[in-house]
Structures are given as C-alpha cells and as structure tokens.
Design a protein around this motif. Structure first.
Motif, PDB file in Angstrom:
ATOM      1  N   LEU A 174     -32.497  18.605  36.687  1.00  8.06           N
ATOM      2  CA  LEU A 174     -32.037  17.247  36.561  1.00  8.06           C
ATOM      3  C   LEU A 174     -32.794  16.473  35.227  1.00  8.06           C
ATOM      4  O   LEU A 174     -32.222  15.523  34.858  1.00  8.06           O
ATOM      5  CB  LEU A 174     -32.076  16.180  37.802  1.00  8.06           C
ATOM      6  N   VAL A 175     -33.625  17.203  34.703  1.00  7.19           N
ATOM      7  CA  VAL A 175     -34.468  16.645  33.681  1.00  7.19           C
ATOM      8  C   VAL A 175     -33.671  16.038  32.588  1.00  7.19           C
ATOM      9  O   VAL A 175     -33.956  14.937  32.123  1.00  7.19           O
ATOM     10  CB  VAL A 175     -35.483  17.761  33.342  1.00  7.19           C
ATOM     11  N   PRO A 176     -32.535  16.805  32.229  1.00  9.50           N
ATOM     12  CA  PRO A 176     -31.805  16.332  30.920  1.00  9.50           C
ATOM     13  C   PRO A 176     -31.115  14.951  31.192  1.00  9.50           C
ATOM     14  O   PRO A 176     -31.029  14.169  30.311  1.00  9.50           O
ATOM     15  CB  PRO A 176     -30.759  17.255  30.519  1.00  9.50           C
ATOM     16  N   TYR A 177     -30.675  14.884  32.545  1.00  6.83           N
ATOM     17  CA  TYR A 177     -30.068  13.305  32.826  1.00  6.83           C
ATOM     18  C   TYR A 177     -31.228  12.369  32.788  1.00  6.83           C
ATOM     19  O   TYR A 177     -30.766  11.177  32.463  1.00  6.83           O
ATOM     20  CB  TYR A 177     -29.418  13.838  34.301  1.00  6.83           C
TER      21      TYR A 177
ATOM     22  N   GLU B 292     -31.861  -3.527  38.453  1.00 10.10           N
ATOM     23  CA  GLU B 292     -32.717  -4.147  37.535  1.00 10.10           C
ATOM     24  C   GLU B 292     -33.702  -3.265  36.270  1.00 10.10           C
ATOM     25  O   GLU B 292     -34.664  -3.410  36.320  1.00 10.10           O
ATOM     26  CB  GLU B 292     -33.702  -4.768  38.474  1.00 10.10           C
ATOM     27  N   GLY B 293     -32.509  -2.432  35.846  1.00 15.76           N
ATOM     28  CA  GLY B 293     -33.250  -1.587  34.726  1.00 15.76           C
ATOM     29  C   GLY B 293     -33.862  -0.385  35.273  1.00 15.76           C
ATOM     30  O   GLY B 293     -34.652   0.321  34.308  1.00 15.76           O
ATOM     31  N   GLU B 294     -33.765  -0.080  36.385  1.00 15.79           N
ATOM     32  CA  GLU B 294     -34.723   0.970  36.890  1.00 15.79           C
ATOM     33  C   GLU B 294     -33.781   2.047  37.577  1.00 15.79           C
ATOM     34  O   GLU B 294     -32.754   1.619  38.404  1.00 15.79           O
ATOM     35  CB  GLU B 294     -35.960   0.620  37.675  1.00 15.79           C
ATOM     36  N   THR B 295     -34.267   3.191  37.807  1.00 15.06           N
ATOM     37  CA  THR B 295     -33.629   4.029  38.696  1.00 15.06           C
ATOM     38  C   THR B 295     -34.523   5.257  39.141  1.00 15.06           C
ATOM     39  O   THR B 295     -35.512   5.141  38.892  1.00 15.06           O
ATOM     40  CB  THR B 295     -32.400   5.014  38.150  1.00 15.06           C
ATOM     41  N   VAL B 296     -34.179   5.947  40.280  1.00  8.61           N
ATOM     42  CA  VAL B 296     -35.056   7.013  40.775  1.00  8.61           C
ATOM     43  C   VAL B 296     -34.671   8.528  40.535  1.00  8.61           C
ATOM     44  O   VAL B 296     -33.351   8.817  40.560  1.00  8.61           O
ATOM     45  CB  VAL B 296     -35.537   6.725  42.256  1.00  8.61           C
TER      46      VAL B 296
ATOM     47  N   LYS C 268     -33.346   7.568  30.099  1.00  4.51           N
ATOM     48  CA  LYS C 268     -34.623   7.054  29.333  1.00  4.51           C
ATOM     49  C   LYS C 268     -34.079   6.419  28.034  1.00  4.51           C
ATOM     50  O   LYS C 268     -34.675   5.318  27.634  1.00  4.51           O
ATOM     51  CB  LYS C 268     -35.685   7.924  29.214  1.00  4.51           C
ATOM     52  N   LYS C 269     -33.206   7.201  27.145  1.00  5.57           N
ATOM     53  CA  LYS C 269     -32.875   6.980  26.169  1.00  5.57           C
ATOM     54  C   LYS C 269     -31.990   5.550  26.150  1.00  5.57           C
ATOM     55  O   LYS C 269     -31.886   5.056  25.161  1.00  5.57           O
ATOM     56  CB  LYS C 269     -32.114   8.014  25.383  1.00  5.57           C
ATOM     57  N   LYS C 270     -31.396   5.495  27.364  1.00 11.42           N
ATOM     58  CA  LYS C 270     -30.496   4.088  27.382  1.00 11.42           C
ATOM     59  C   LYS C 270     -31.472   3.045  27.691  1.00 11.42           C
ATOM     60  O   LYS C 270     -31.030   1.892  27.852  1.00 11.42           O
ATOM     61  CB  LYS C 270     -29.425   4.315  28.416  1.00 11.42           C
ATOM     62  N   GLY C 271     -32.585   3.130  27.786  1.00 12.76           N
ATOM     63  CA  GLY C 271     -33.680   2.046  28.160  1.00 12.76           C
ATOM     64  C   GLY C 271     -33.986   1.920  29.531  1.00 12.76           C
ATOM     65  O   GLY C 271     -34.370   0.817  29.963  1.00 12.76           O
ATOM     66  N   ILE C 272     -33.203   2.681  30.275  1.00 13.03           N
ATOM     67  CA  ILE C 272     -33.385   2.878  32.002  1.00 13.03           C
ATOM     68  C   ILE C 272     -34.849   3.472  32.466  1.00 13.03           C
ATOM     69  O   ILE C 272     -35.097   4.558  31.960  1.00 13.03           O
ATOM     70  CB  ILE C 272     -32.602   3.266  32.637  1.00 13.03           C
TER      71      ILE C 272
ATOM     72  N   TRP D 289     -25.745  11.312  39.930  1.00 10.92           N
ATOM     73  CA  TRP D 289     -25.320   9.982  39.791  1.00 10.92           C
ATOM     74  C   TRP D 289     -26.293   8.893  39.786  1.00 10.92           C
ATOM     75  O   TRP D 289     -26.293   8.129  38.626  1.00 10.92           O
ATOM     76  CB  TRP D 289     -24.436   9.536  41.182  1.00 10.92           C
ATOM     77  N   LEU D 290     -27.448   9.070  40.313  1.00 12.79           N
ATOM     78  CA  LEU D 290     -28.626   7.935  40.166  1.00 12.79           C
ATOM     79  C   LEU D 290     -28.887   8.104  38.639  1.00 12.79           C
ATOM     80  O   LEU D 290     -29.273   6.994  38.325  1.00 12.79           O
ATOM     81  CB  LEU D 290     -29.857   8.444  41.170  1.00 12.79           C
ATOM     82  N   LEU D 291     -29.000   9.305  38.227  1.00 17.72           N
ATOM     83  CA  LEU D 291     -29.448   9.163  36.647  1.00 17.72           C
ATOM     84  C   LEU D 291     -28.376   8.897  35.565  1.00 17.72           C
ATOM     85  O   LEU D 291     -28.711   8.501  34.552  1.00 17.72           O
ATOM     86  CB  LEU D 291     -30.149  10.581  36.384  1.00 17.72           C
ATOM     87  N   GLU D 292     -27.062   9.178  35.954  1.00 16.93           N
ATOM     88  CA  GLU D 292     -26.013   8.949  34.891  1.00 16.93           C
ATOM     89  C   GLU D 292     -25.246   7.601  35.094  1.00 16.93           C
ATOM     90  O   GLU D 292     -25.007   6.934  34.286  1.00 16.93           O
ATOM     91  CB  GLU D 292     -25.047  10.033  35.116  1.00 16.93           C
ATOM     92  N   ASN D 293     -25.038   7.126  36.252  1.00 13.32           N
ATOM     93  CA  ASN D 293     -24.137   6.093  36.477  1.00 13.32           C
ATOM     94  C   ASN D 293     -25.122   4.777  37.261  1.00 13.32           C
ATOM     95  O   ASN D 293     -24.427   3.883  37.676  1.00 13.32           O
ATOM     96  CB  ASN D 293     -23.090   6.314  37.352  1.00 13.32           C
ATOM     97  N   PHE D 294     -26.454   4.782  37.687  1.00 15.28           N
ATOM     98  CA  PHE D 294     -26.910   3.859  38.560  1.00 15.28           C
ATOM     99  C   PHE D 294     -28.231   3.341  38.120  1.00 15.28           C
ATOM    100  O   PHE D 294     -29.015   4.018  37.216  1.00 15.28           O
ATOM    101  CB  PHE D 294     -27.131   4.272  39.920  1.00 15.28           C
TER     102      PHE D 294
END
Length: 387
Positions: free
Chosen positions: A10-13, A337-341, A18-22, A329-334
């Motif tokens: 899942l590293v590429p996602y 407050e600017g963060e995901t896991v 991160k490139k989107k600022g998340i 989905w966590l990495l692509e679409n969620f």
C-alpha cells in the motif's frame, strides 16, 4: 509465484496521499521509534577500518563468542560454533528452510503468521501447511491434535514466532513443551523465530525452545538485532542450532552469499553491551502503548481486538467485509482533519484463502498521543466507510 507483501503493497497509495498534503499515521510496519543504543552507533562512528573486508561466512568469531555469552545469560547454553550470523532474521529463515527441506516438503505454521514466511517458503520450494489459531482464543496455540492431523511423511518442521508477529501472542512454557513432545515423537524440527524475545509483558517470562533438554537435535532458533536494539537497517540476524548437520548445511548457504555485512556486525557486537535499563524502559513504554491502544480500540463500535502479551503488534477485527479495500480507501479517499492512517490488512498473514479478510495488524510503535489520534481517525473512517 512470489507473494507480495501485505505490509508494503500500500506504500504507493500512502505516498500519493502525502503528496496531496494529507498526514499519514503509520500503524502498518514494525519500525520502532525507540532510539538505537548509542554504543552501537558509536562503534561505527569511531571505527578506524581502512579496508572494509569480507567477514567469515558464518560471521566474525568475536561476535559469535559474545553472542553465545548473551544467550547463556538467557538460559540458552550454546557456543560460537552453534551460531551462523545472517543478513537479518530473514536470511536465517531462508537458510533454515533450505537446510532441512527439499522441494515440496511441508512446514506446519500456526496462522496468522509473519507474512514473509509465505515468501521464504515460495523461494525455498516448501509448502506451508497452516493450523488455524483464532482471535476468540487470543491466538493461543491450537490443540496438539490439530497439528497431529496435518503431519505427513513430507512434514519437516513446525515453525512458530514467539512472541508472535502479527498477533503479539506469547507462547507459555507448557505450550512450547507440548510442541517439543510432538516434534520428538515424529522426528521433525521445531523452528522458533524469537526476534521479539525481550518484549514479553505482564511479568511473563519468554521461554525459548533452546532451553528444552532433549530437544537439542530438533531445535532451530532464528534471531535478529532489528527489534531488540531498534536496528532494523543493520540487517543482522542469526541461525542457532546444536544440530551439527543443520549448521554444516546452513554454512554452505552462508558461503554462497560470501559474508554478512561487516560494519553491521561491529554495531551488533557493540549493542550487546546495552544495559538492562534500556530494555526495562523500552518494555515499560511498549506496555503503556499496548494498554492505551487496547483501551481506545475497545471504545470503537464493532471492533474486536486480541490482547497481545509480547512483541508490539495486535490483530483487530473490523466491521468491514474486506480490510484490503478499507485500507486502500483510507489512503485514497479519506482524511479526518487533514490526517489518515495506514494499516496492514491481515489476510496477507494467512495462507488459508478467505481468512482474516476483515482483520488488520496494528504495530504500536508510535508515541501514545499518536496512537490515540490514530484510533480516533480509524473510528471516524469506519463511520464514513459504512455510511
């Protein structure tokens, strides 16, 4: 076909997020944030080597002598010639499988298990035969009868990870002794991946297969400096056995790859001087991280979690049909407050198709504040995903 890593696929996602600022909080990989012992780092910084030579194929004699002394302090009576230094515990596992098994031979492993065992078995032409442990039982050792049902003329070993990755389960002395009895009865090997031996919690002592009298010719221990000293990048492990034939055969593999890394051996040798206070502090920290993780996860509706007794992982069952899809989905679409896991889907830690589809492995190698935050994000994500 070589299986992909459920931890790293899942590293590429994550990179795209991160490139989107998340901001991505990593619960997916067992990379400790604990500092490497300074004595190990200083051994490299202050070294005056002028020619970075090969070491002996089995590892430097000086390091193996000191490592044997370390094991004696842990009630494991071995000498330097019983030890082969390897490029990480991964190579030790490859050497072990290659030394005891031919193509199409079988190794029984309680699942879920460290995902790369699948890869090592594929590379060695060995078939993994899983025996299922369950989250309802906290991933305790399955009944010995379940192992007996699976033993065939092609069975060469039982392999365990103790304490376990991905479950954090710590096998008791009684469970280890039961396994010893069955391998002696059927004249097969017991391989124990003991890289997390220092990380045993709640006052329970880690019990090594190398402590069992009468098992000397059947026991193969896998070890590593990666987690013990927070030295994952050193890539130094070892294979330990009092069975001379196993060591002689494994040495042929060691000779074929020439030698383990010289500088990393120097650092690993120095790390043996690490005081017990280092481990006391680390264990206290991991126990508090585990406790806060379990406490926070238990508040999330629909989540079931096993309570680990060692290492720094746990398996959580989520109210989703497919944890692979959820993790992506966590990495692509969620984001919350600017963060995901980022989590590790647990299906990749099973070899039985269809198992672990709604489970994830969590590595609690982060500060407690980050763990609390990560679980909060996970809770909000589950609400949104299941809406």
């Amino acid at each position: 076909m070589m299986p992909e890593s459920p931890i790293r696929k899942l590293v590429p996602y994550a990179e795209d997020a991160k490139k989107k600022g998340i901001k991505v909080i990593h619960l997916n990989i067992g990379q400790p944030d604990i500092k490497t012992p300074q004595v190990a780092l200083d051994a490299i910084k202050n070294n005056t080597i002028e020619v970075l030579e090969y070491s002996r194929s089995e590892g430097s004699e000086q390091y193996r002598e000191k490592l044997a002394a370390y094991y004696k302090n842990h009630n494991i009576d071995v000498v330097a010639k019983d030890i082969i230094i390897t490029t990480g515990g991964s190579e030790a596992l490859l050497f072990a499988m290659g030394s005891i098994a031919d193509a199409d031979d079988e190794i029984i492993i309680p699942e879920p298990f460290y995902a790369n065992y699948n890869g090592f078995a594929t590379a060695s032409g060995v078939k993994i035969v899983p025996v299922i442990s369950k989250i309802e039982d906290n991933f305790a050792l399955p009944a010995i009868e379940e192992f007996e049902k699976l033993i065939t003329p092609k069975t060469k070993a039982i392999l365990i990870c103790n304490p376990g990755n991905p479950t954090g389960y710590l096998y008791s002395k009684e469970e280890i002794e039961k396994l010893a009895q069955i391998v002696l009865k059927h004249d097969i090997f017991l391989i124990a991946d003991e890289v997390y031996r220092e990380f045993a919690y709640d006052g329970v002592k880690h019990y090594s297969i190398m402590e069992i009298e009468g098992l000397e010719q059947h026991a193969i221990m896998i070890d590593s400096v990666s987690k013990r000293y927070s030295m994952c990048g050193a890539r130094i492990g070892c294979l330990v056995s009092k069975n001379k034939e196993v060591i002689t055969t494994a040495l042929k593999y060691a000779q074929a790859r020439l030698s383990p890394p010289t500088y990393a051996q120097i650092a690993s040798e120095a790390a043996l001087e690490t005081p017990q206070t280092y481990f006391d502090e680390v264990i206290t920290e991991y126990v508090s991280r585990r406790d806060i993780l379990i406490e926070e996860l238990s508040k999330v509706p629909g989540v079931k979690v096993a309570n680990p007794k060692g290492a720094f992982y746990c398996i959580a069952e989520l109210p989703v049909a497919n944890a692979d899809d959820f993790a992506q989905w966590l990495l692509e679409n969620f984001e919350y407050e600017g963060e995901t896991v980022m989590v590790a889907p647990a299906a990749g830690f099973y070899s039985t198709p269809g198992l672990g589809l709604n489970q994830i492995r969590i590595a609690y190698v982060l500060e407690k504040e980050k763990i609390v935050r990560a679980v909060r994000i996970l809770q909000e994500a589950l609400k949104a995903y299941n809406a």
